[in-house]
Design an enzyme around this catalytic site. Structure first.
Site, PDB file in Angstrom:
ATOM      1  N   LYS A 177      -0.889 -12.620 -49.250  1.00 19.69           N
ATOM      2  CA  LYS A 177      -1.806 -12.363 -50.373  1.00 19.69           C
ATOM      3  C   LYS A 177      -2.720 -13.549 -50.694  1.00 19.69           C
ATOM      4  CE  LYS A 177       0.854  -8.674 -52.542  1.00 19.69           C
ATOM      5  NZ  LYS A 177       1.483  -8.160 -53.772  1.00 19.69           N
TER       6      LYS A 177
ATOM      7  N   ASP B 148      -2.640  -5.091 -58.014  1.00 20.23           N
ATOM      8  CA  ASP B 148      -1.306  -5.173 -58.620  1.00 20.23           C
ATOM      9  C   ASP B 148      -1.446  -5.323 -60.143  1.00 20.23           C
ATOM     10  OD1 ASP B 148       0.142  -5.067 -56.223  1.00 20.23           O
ATOM     11  OD2 ASP B 148       0.046  -7.227 -55.945  1.00 20.23           O
TER      12      ASP B 148
HETATM   13  P1  NDP Z   1       7.788 -14.190 -54.611  1.00 20.33           P
HETATM   14  O1  NDP Z   1       8.624 -14.500 -53.425  1.00 20.33           O
HETATM   15  O2  NDP Z   1       6.417 -14.740 -54.721  1.00 20.33           O
HETATM   16  O3  NDP Z   1       8.599 -14.671 -55.939  1.00 20.33           O
HETATM   17  C1  NDP Z   1       9.984 -14.429 -56.046  1.00 20.33           C
HETATM   18  C2  NDP Z   1      10.447 -14.785 -57.455  1.00 20.33           C
HETATM   19  O4  NDP Z   1      11.809 -14.377 -57.575  1.00 20.33           O
HETATM   20  C3  NDP Z   1      10.402 -16.281 -57.786  1.00 20.33           C
HETATM   21  O5  NDP Z   1      10.038 -16.442 -59.131  1.00 20.33           O
HETATM   22  C4  NDP Z   1      11.857 -16.701 -57.552  1.00 20.33           C
HETATM   23  O6  NDP Z   1      12.270 -17.797 -58.331  1.00 20.33           O
HETATM   24  C5  NDP Z   1      12.585 -15.470 -58.032  1.00 20.33           C
HETATM   25  N1  NDP Z   1      13.920 -15.344 -57.475  1.00 20.33           N
HETATM   26  C6  NDP Z   1      14.262 -15.110 -56.190  1.00 20.33           C
HETATM   27  N2  NDP Z   1      15.602 -15.031 -56.057  1.00 20.33           N
HETATM   28  C7  NDP Z   1      16.116 -15.219 -57.294  1.00 20.33           C
HETATM   29  C8  NDP Z   1      17.433 -15.251 -57.800  1.00 20.33           C
HETATM   30  N3  NDP Z   1      18.498 -15.062 -57.009  1.00 20.33           N
HETATM   31  N4  NDP Z   1      17.606 -15.463 -59.115  1.00 20.33           N
HETATM   32  C9  NDP Z   1      16.548 -15.649 -59.942  1.00 20.33           C
HETATM   33  N5  NDP Z   1      15.266 -15.629 -59.517  1.00 20.33           N
HETATM   34  C10 NDP Z   1      15.052 -15.413 -58.206  1.00 20.33           C
HETATM   35  O7  NDP Z   1       7.780 -12.611 -54.718  1.00 20.33           O
HETATM   36  P2  NDP Z   1       6.691 -11.621 -55.369  1.00 20.33           P
HETATM   37  O8  NDP Z   1       6.268 -12.139 -56.687  1.00 20.33           O
HETATM   38  O9  NDP Z   1       5.642 -11.305 -54.381  1.00 20.33           O
HETATM   39  O10 NDP Z   1       7.569 -10.298 -55.543  1.00 20.33           O
HETATM   40  C11 NDP Z   1       8.701 -10.262 -56.407  1.00 20.33           C
HETATM   41  C12 NDP Z   1       9.347  -8.884 -56.323  1.00 20.33           C
HETATM   42  O11 NDP Z   1       8.434  -7.891 -56.788  1.00 20.33           O
HETATM   43  C13 NDP Z   1       9.714  -8.479 -54.893  1.00 20.33           C
HETATM   44  O12 NDP Z   1      10.977  -7.872 -54.936  1.00 20.33           O
HETATM   45  C14 NDP Z   1       8.681  -7.475 -54.502  1.00 20.33           C
HETATM   46  O13 NDP Z   1       9.200  -6.514 -53.619  1.00 20.33           O
HETATM   47  C15 NDP Z   1       8.342  -6.844 -55.827  1.00 20.33           C
HETATM   48  N6  NDP Z   1       6.960  -6.356 -55.852  1.00 20.33           N
HETATM   49  C16 NDP Z   1       6.744  -5.038 -56.147  1.00 20.33           C
HETATM   50  C17 NDP Z   1       5.475  -4.540 -56.238  1.00 20.33           C
HETATM   51  C18 NDP Z   1       5.275  -3.115 -56.586  1.00 20.33           C
HETATM   52  O14 NDP Z   1       4.179  -2.600 -56.392  1.00 20.33           O
HETATM   53  N7  NDP Z   1       6.272  -2.445 -57.116  1.00 20.33           N
HETATM   54  C19 NDP Z   1       4.283  -5.387 -56.002  1.00 20.33           C
HETATM   55  C20 NDP Z   1       4.615  -6.766 -55.696  1.00 20.33           C
HETATM   56  C21 NDP Z   1       5.917  -7.218 -55.627  1.00 20.33           C
HETATM   57  P3  NDP Z   1      12.129 -19.335 -57.807  1.00 20.33           P
HETATM   58  O15 NDP Z   1      10.719 -19.748 -58.055  1.00 20.33           O
HETATM   59  O16 NDP Z   1      13.115 -20.052 -58.665  1.00 20.33           O
HETATM   60  O17 NDP Z   1      12.507 -19.318 -56.351  1.00 20.33           O
END
Ligand code: NDP
Length: 269
Positions: free
Chosen positions: A67, A103
């Protein structure tokens, strides 16, 4: 001229429901276009995405991990893509590439807030990745009274909040709307409600009036079940997927998207 093509670029991308959803929409619109999955390795993304118009592509959706690169390669960007620094939609137009981030608007459509957020509404965004940025920006643009961002890694949330002009929450608190933009709950079987609540800092906090979980799967997520049991209105990630896809399709076809057909195909796939 061959058939007009659309697609979704990601890596991996085989799991995506977008081809089923968008091809159902194209059939409904009686357009003889085709929407395909494009697995692109990060090293080849910019080069490939920049040359797709020559192969008959009208546009593509872009997902993890491309992205930010999609935002960077464009010639023109919408206000949403510019502010969020990431794009999920590219449109090939007269030799130029336009980047958008649907989004953001898709979340507002799914919430029923595209005409503006309810007066005084207090919103909490969990996470600080790409989807959290889109959610926080969208809610701020929709006029929410307060938008706060919390993340497991606090400094990422602080940076995101500063970039977007919203607040950084040191710890999650109750709000009118909570949006889960972390990946907690992704990957099949949820880890269990207590573990999921603990991971996103919601242990001991009451469910909000409205809860939106961007994560989706074949079953409701642990967080969505917690919210539902607590009486929240729950908006699931599939509805957000449908609405962001509808906005992308409208950009490419310049016709109203058949949202019901898209929702049915996304849920069935
Ligand atoms: P990113 O990888 O950019 O961000 C992931 C986030 O999740 C970070 O803030 C990370 O925290 C946090 N995280 C990961 N593992 C854990 C954990 N075990 N405990 C707490 N926090 C955690 O992902 P995206 O923002 O792109 O996407 C996030 C989710 O949203 C995904 O599951 C994706 O599939 C979903 N999504 C759905 C969409 C839809 O249309 N429905 C559109 C876009 C995304 P940290 O910074 O601490 O690592």
């Amino acid at each position: 001229m061959g058939r007009t093509l659309l697609g979704i670029a990601g890596f991996p991308v085989a799991h995506s429901r977008s081809p089923a959803m968008q091809n159902a929409a194209l059939r409904e619109l009686e357009l003889d276009w085709l929407y395909v999955a494009l697995p692109l390795v990060p090293e080849r993304f910019a080069e490939t995405a920049s040359s797709l118009a020559a192969s008959g592509y009208r546009g593509i959706n872009v997902t993890i991990p491309h992205k930010a690169a999609a935002h960077d390669l464009a010639d023109e960007r919408t206000a949403a893509a510019t502010a969020i620094g990431a794009a999920n939609t590219l449109t090939y137009e007269d030799g130029r590439i336009e980047a958008d981030n649907t989004d953001a608007g898709g979340l507002l459509d799914a919430l029923g807030w595209s005409g503006g957020a309810p007066a005084g509404v207090d919103c909490l965004v969990l996470g600080a990745g790409g989807s959290a940025g889109a959610a926080a920006w969208a809610l701020r643009e929709a006029g929410a009274a307060r938008v706060s961002v919390w993340n497991r890694t606090a400094e990422r949330a602080a940076d995101l909040a500063a970039d977007l002009g919203v607040r950084h929450a040191d710890r999650p608190r109750s709000a009118d709307l909570i949006v889960n933009c972390t990946s907690v709950g992704l990957g099949g079987e949820p880890p269990g409600q207590e573990a999921a609540l603990g991971a996103v800092g919601l242990a001991g906090i009451g469910p909000p009036a409205t809860f939106c979980d961007l994560v989706y799967g074949s079953e409701p997520t642990a967080l969505a079940r917690w919210a539902e049991r607590g009486g929240s209105r729950v908006v699931d990630g599939l509805e957000v997927l449908v609405r962001q896809g509808a906005r992308s399709l409208e950009r490419w076809t310049e016709r109203p998207a058949p949202v019901d057909a898209m929702r049915a195909a996304a849920r069935a796939s």
